[in-house]
Every structure is written in structure tokens, then in C-alpha cells.
Design a protein around this motif. Structure first.
Motif, PDB file in Angstrom:
ATOM      1  N   ASP A  61      44.072  49.789  34.143  1.00  0.00           N
ATOM      2  CA  ASP A  61      44.225  51.213  33.842  1.00  0.00           C
ATOM      3  C   ASP A  61      43.077  52.009  34.445  1.00  0.00           C
ATOM      4  O   ASP A  61      43.280  53.111  34.976  1.00  0.00           O
ATOM      5  N   GLU A  62      41.864  51.438  34.361  1.00  0.00           N
ATOM      6  CA  GLU A  62      40.672  52.161  34.814  1.00  0.00           C
ATOM      7  C   GLU A  62      40.722  52.444  36.312  1.00  0.00           C
ATOM      8  O   GLU A  62      40.393  53.537  36.764  1.00  0.00           O
ATOM      9  N   VAL A  63      41.139  51.440  37.095  1.00  0.00           N
ATOM     10  CA  VAL A  63      41.224  51.616  38.542  1.00  0.00           C
ATOM     11  C   VAL A  63      42.278  52.669  38.893  1.00  0.00           C
ATOM     12  O   VAL A  63      42.071  53.536  39.751  1.00  0.00           O
ATOM     13  N   ILE A  64      43.407  52.608  38.209  1.00  0.00           N
ATOM     14  CA  ILE A  64      44.491  53.558  38.477  1.00  0.00           C
ATOM     15  C   ILE A  64      44.090  54.974  38.061  1.00  0.00           C
ATOM     16  O   ILE A  64      44.319  55.942  38.798  1.00  0.00           O
ATOM     17  N   GLU A  65      43.465  55.088  36.911  1.00  0.00           N
ATOM     18  CA  GLU A  65      43.038  56.407  36.439  1.00  0.00           C
ATOM     19  C   GLU A  65      41.944  56.991  37.338  1.00  0.00           C
ATOM     20  O   GLU A  65      41.889  58.205  37.558  1.00  0.00           O
ATOM     21  N   ALA A  66      41.075  56.131  37.861  1.00  0.00           N
ATOM     22  CA  ALA A  66      40.018  56.602  38.765  1.00  0.00           C
ATOM     23  C   ALA A  66      40.598  57.202  40.040  1.00  0.00           C
ATOM     24  O   ALA A  66      39.956  58.034  40.692  1.00  0.00           O
ATOM     25  N   ALA A  67      41.816  56.790  40.382  1.00  0.00           N
ATOM     26  CA  ALA A  67      42.492  57.325  41.574  1.00  0.00           C
ATOM     27  C   ALA A  67      43.310  58.567  41.241  1.00  0.00           C
ATOM     28  O   ALA A  67      44.042  59.079  42.101  1.00  0.00           O
ATOM     29  N   GLY A  68      43.205  59.050  40.000  1.00  0.00           N
ATOM     30  CA  GLY A  68      43.932  60.251  39.603  1.00  0.00           C
ATOM     31  C   GLY A  68      45.377  60.006  39.247  1.00  0.00           C
ATOM     32  O   GLY A  68      46.197  60.937  39.251  1.00  0.00           O
ATOM     33  N   ALA A  69      45.703  58.752  38.920  1.00  0.00           N
ATOM     34  CA  ALA A  69      47.076  58.397  38.578  1.00  0.00           C
ATOM     35  C   ALA A  69      47.147  57.851  37.152  1.00  0.00           C
ATOM     36  O   ALA A  69      46.130  57.663  36.491  1.00  0.00           O
ATOM     37  N   LYS A 108      46.006  58.845  47.441  1.00  0.00           N
ATOM     38  CA  LYS A 108      44.956  59.724  47.975  1.00  0.00           C
ATOM     39  C   LYS A 108      45.535  60.782  48.907  1.00  0.00           C
ATOM     40  O   LYS A 108      45.178  61.978  48.832  1.00  0.00           O
ATOM     41  N   LYS A 109      46.444  60.372  49.777  1.00  0.00           N
ATOM     42  CA  LYS A 109      47.007  61.299  50.752  1.00  0.00           C
ATOM     43  C   LYS A 109      47.962  62.307  50.113  1.00  0.00           C
ATOM     44  O   LYS A 109      48.141  63.413  50.618  1.00  0.00           O
ATOM     45  N   LEU A 110      48.574  61.927  49.008  1.00  0.00           N
ATOM     46  CA  LEU A 110      49.473  62.831  48.302  1.00  0.00           C
ATOM     47  C   LEU A 110      48.731  63.825  47.418  1.00  0.00           C
ATOM     48  O   LEU A 110      49.320  64.815  46.977  1.00  0.00           O
ATOM     49  N   GLY A 145      49.034  51.372  48.361  1.00  0.00           N
ATOM     50  CA  GLY A 145      49.360  52.262  47.253  1.00  0.00           C
ATOM     51  C   GLY A 145      48.242  53.249  46.957  1.00  0.00           C
ATOM     52  O   GLY A 145      48.487  54.442  46.718  1.00  0.00           O
ATOM     53  N   LYS A 146      47.006  52.767  46.976  1.00  0.00           N
ATOM     54  CA  LYS A 146      45.859  53.654  46.713  1.00  0.00           C
ATOM     55  C   LYS A 146      45.760  54.758  47.773  1.00  0.00           C
ATOM     56  O   LYS A 146      45.460  55.911  47.460  1.00  0.00           O
ATOM     57  N   VAL A 197      50.790  52.416  57.197  1.00  0.00           N
ATOM     58  CA  VAL A 197      51.935  52.388  56.286  1.00  0.00           C
ATOM     59  C   VAL A 197      51.881  53.546  55.295  1.00  0.00           C
ATOM     60  O   VAL A 197      52.907  54.162  54.980  1.00  0.00           O
ATOM     61  N   SER A 198      50.693  53.874  54.806  1.00  0.00           N
ATOM     62  CA  SER A 198      50.587  54.983  53.844  1.00  0.00           C
ATOM     63  C   SER A 198      50.932  56.313  54.509  1.00  0.00           C
ATOM     64  O   SER A 198      51.603  57.158  53.909  1.00  0.00           O
ATOM     65  N   ASP A 199      50.492  56.523  55.751  1.00  0.00           N
ATOM     66  CA  ASP A 199      50.906  57.711  56.497  1.00  0.00           C
ATOM     67  C   ASP A 199      52.430  57.783  56.573  1.00  0.00           C
ATOM     68  O   ASP A 199      53.050  58.823  56.329  1.00  0.00           O
ATOM     69  N   PHE A 200      53.020  56.657  56.929  1.00  0.00           N
ATOM     70  CA  PHE A 200      54.460  56.594  57.159  1.00  0.00           C
ATOM     71  C   PHE A 200      55.238  56.837  55.865  1.00  0.00           C
ATOM     72  O   PHE A 200      56.273  57.525  55.868  1.00  0.00           O
TER      73      PHE A 200
END
Length: 361
Positions: free
Chosen positions: A205-213, A187-189, A182-183, A128-131
Motif C-alpha cells: 500500500d505504501e509504495v502505491i500511495e507514494a505514487a499518488g495511487a 507518473k505520466k498520467l 505500471g509506476k 511501453v508506458s508511453d504507448f
């Protein structure tokens, strides 16, 4: 253990049978393998109705009626697990579905009856994330529209968005929902050098920020994003969470991507926003009725890309998911940490604990 494994046209029962043999055969050889719905067209209709209205709308499968009285486990993909099914399976202790969605399982009733439910989170997350990324590019760069034009004898160079066709670089991508899918989208973007904002009240917030968002509220996401991509799970609370007001916050140059659930979005409001060009375009893989009706307003629009609910349908996502499910159930029965238990409170149920002790020997 006695188990009933009911596949369907998407993942036939044979696949579940092989997965049981690999991971769970030591817990039982009395395994009934069949299919809940073998017709592809009927499966698409029935599973969508169950997703909209719940498993209680379905009748009990004949295999369950015939073989279910002494069965301990029921596993499949889209097979509806209703209170009626549980009535027909009084010894049922484990239900497993090889998908992330739980719309086809009455989890509340299962919990009351001491039935442990498993699903497979993230089974099609890569698919789904690829798509989703592909849909962003298809919508903004008119890939599908140009292909269609060539096949119909037209060398088309102008489109609704011809005055502002974007590159991905430095754009803001808004992700509604930040679970497995979503994660992976984030990552792919990341290679596109985009800015990612996330609305997900259940992720820190911490999890989202750790993913660069960056975590934001929904209104800020809708108003600042160049692409809004939907990855939340549908619940009673968030049905139609994206409506006329939210769509009205979007930039007129923005694109709306939905590879999640149609029920998260007010379909009339989205069609109107596209028709009036309040947003630049959309790419949709999910619809409230499938196949999409001939009178759907989306079919009359030139600023929308439509696909046939295929975002999660890759060879790997389908064939691997029964094995992921059975492997996790096996981990649990072996006394190891399982990843996919839905209703952990059942582990404290006295009847379930007695059954589990018996199975573990």
C-alpha cells in the motif's frame, strides 16, 4: 570466461558483442557472437510460441552445440535456454537475457544446476508506458479510426462512442500490475489530473500511495475504472485472470487497454464484451497468436484499436538493453551490488561459488 552471445532479428548479435567488449572484455576475450533467429517473421512466431509453451519446445541452437561445451556464459534476447541447452553447456554459470520477461529461460532448472540468471527489468518501461497512454487516447478519441477513414476517402465524424467521448480529466484509471511499467504509467498520467487505482498483490500500500495511487482489489478496479490498463507479468497462476466475470464488472463506458500479455485475458470473453458493447472499447497490442489470424473476431469490430506488438519497440529500448545487461553482470563480477539477478539462491551454491572465486581471481 568463454561466452556465447546470440542475438536475433530484433537485437542482432553484434549489439551484444559490442556491449561485452565495453563492460566484460576484461573477463574474457573468447566470445562467440551469432544469431538465434535472423528472420523477422520467424522470430515473431518462435518467440511467441516459447512465451506460451516454454523454452523446452525448442531445439538447441547449432552454435551452442558446436561451441557450448566449455562456455561459461550465454546471453541474448529471445534465445531459448532450456534444460537441453544446459546439457549442451555443462560449464554454464551465467545466463543473461536483455528483457524483463523470463519465458525463454528455464529458471527452475538453472537454479538446480547452479546457473545464475540475469534479466533486464524495465528495459522498455518508458517505451511501453508511453504507448499505453497513447492507446488510451487513441481508443477514446478515435485517432486511429479517423486516420484510417481519411486514407480510405471518408471524412468520418461518428463512431461507436460518439455519444460519450471522454476527456481524461477526473477519470479513474485502473492499473493491473504496478512494476516498472505500471509506476511510469501512473507518473505520466498524473498531468491529466486523473484518479489512479492499482491492483497488485505483490506491491505494498505504501509504495502505491507514494505514487499518488490507491491500492484496491481487482473487482473494485474493474467496476470503478474508466480505463483498465494491463501491466502484470504472465504466470501460470494469473493466466486468463481477466475473464467474462471481470469484464462484466466494467462500466459500459469504459475502455480496456492491453500492452502487457494476451494470456492474462480471456480473448473470447473480451471479443464478446466488445461485440455486445458491454464495454465501450479496447486497444490491444498483444495477441495469443501473432500475426493476428485473418479470422480473429477483433478484426470485425469497430470499437477496438489494434497494433502489431510494438509497444516496447523503440530505438532506445532495443539498442540499450544489451549494455544494461552486460553492465549489471560486470557489477556482479566486480563484487558490486547487481540489480538484475533473478535466482539469488544460486549465490549459495558451492560449485557456483568456486567458479566465481576463480573468475574474480
Amino acid at each position: 570466461m568463454k561466452a556465447i552471445l546470440l542475438g536475433d532479428a530484433m537485437i542482432p548479435g553484434e549489439g551484444f558483442g559490442k556491449a561485452w567488449e565495453k563492460h566484460l572484455s576484461k573477463y574474457g576475450s573468447d566470445v562467440i557472437v551469432g544469431n538465434w533467429e535472423s528472420d523477422w517473421g520467424q522470430l515473431q512466431y518462435r518467440r511467441l510460441e516459447v512465451e506460451k509453451r516454454g523454452p523446452e519446445i525448442e531445439t538447441v541452437d547449432e552454435t551452442i552445440l558446436k561451441e557450448g561445451k566449455d562456455a561459461d556464459a550465454l546471453m541474448g534476447l529471445f534465445v531459448p535456454v532450456s534444460s537441453k541447452v544446459m546439457d549442451a553447456m555443462p560449464n554454464l554459470r551465467i545466463v543473461g537475457v536483455s528483457r524483463a520477461g523470463l519465458e525463454n529461460v528455464n529458471v527452475e532448472e538453472a537454479t538446480k544446476r547452479g546457473i545464475l540468471v540475469f534479466n533486464v527489468k524495465g528495459r522498455n518501461a518508458h517505451a511501453v508506458s508511453d504507448f499505453a497512454v497513447g492507446m488510451m487516447l487513441a481508443a477514446a478519441r478515435n485517432i486511429a479510426k479517423a486516420h484510417y477513414a481519411i486514407q480510405n476517402g471518408e471524412w468520418r465524424k461518428t463512431f461507436v462512442n460518439s455519444n460519450c467521448i471522454p476527456e481524461m480529466h477526473d477519470k479513474t484509471i485502473g492499473l493491473v500490475g504496478f512494476g516498472y511499467i505500471g509506476k511510469l504509467v501512473a507518473k505520466k498520467l498524473s498531468g491529466f489530473d486523473v484518479n489512479i487505482v492499482v491492483y497488485d498483490p505483490y506491491t505494498s500500500d505504501e509504495v502505491i500511495e507514494a505514487a499518488g495511487a490507491k491500492k484496491v482489489e481487482l473487482d473494485e478496479l474493474m467496476s470503478t475504472s474508466d480505463f483498465v490498463s494491463i501491466h502484470a507479468r504472465l504466470t501460470d497462476k494469473n493466466k486468463n485472470m481477466i475473464g467474462e466475470r471481470e469484464l462484466g464488472l466494467m462500466k459500459p463506458t469504459a475502455y480496456f487497454i492491453n500492452t502487457g500479455r494476451a494470456g492474462l485475458v480471456d480473448q473470447d470473453a473480451l471479443a464478446n464484451a466488445l461485440k455486445e458493447q458491454k464495454i465501450m472499447g479496447a486497444a490491444l497490442d498483444v495477441f495469443t497468436t501473432e500475426p493476428i489470424p485473418a479470422d480473429s473476431p477483433f478484426l470485425k469490430l469497430d470499437n477496438v484499436t489494434l497494433t502489431t506488438h510494438i509497444a516496447g519497440t523503440t530505438t532506445e529500448a532495443l539498442t540499450n538493453s544489451p549494455y544494461l545487461l552486460m553492465a549489471d553482470v560486470a557489477k556482479f563480477l566486480n563484487g558490486e551490488q547487481a540489480d538484475f539477478i533473478v535466482n539469488k539462491e544460486v549465490l549459495e551454491n558451492e560449485d557456483f561459488k568456486a567458479w566465481l572465486a576463480k573468475v574474480r581471481g
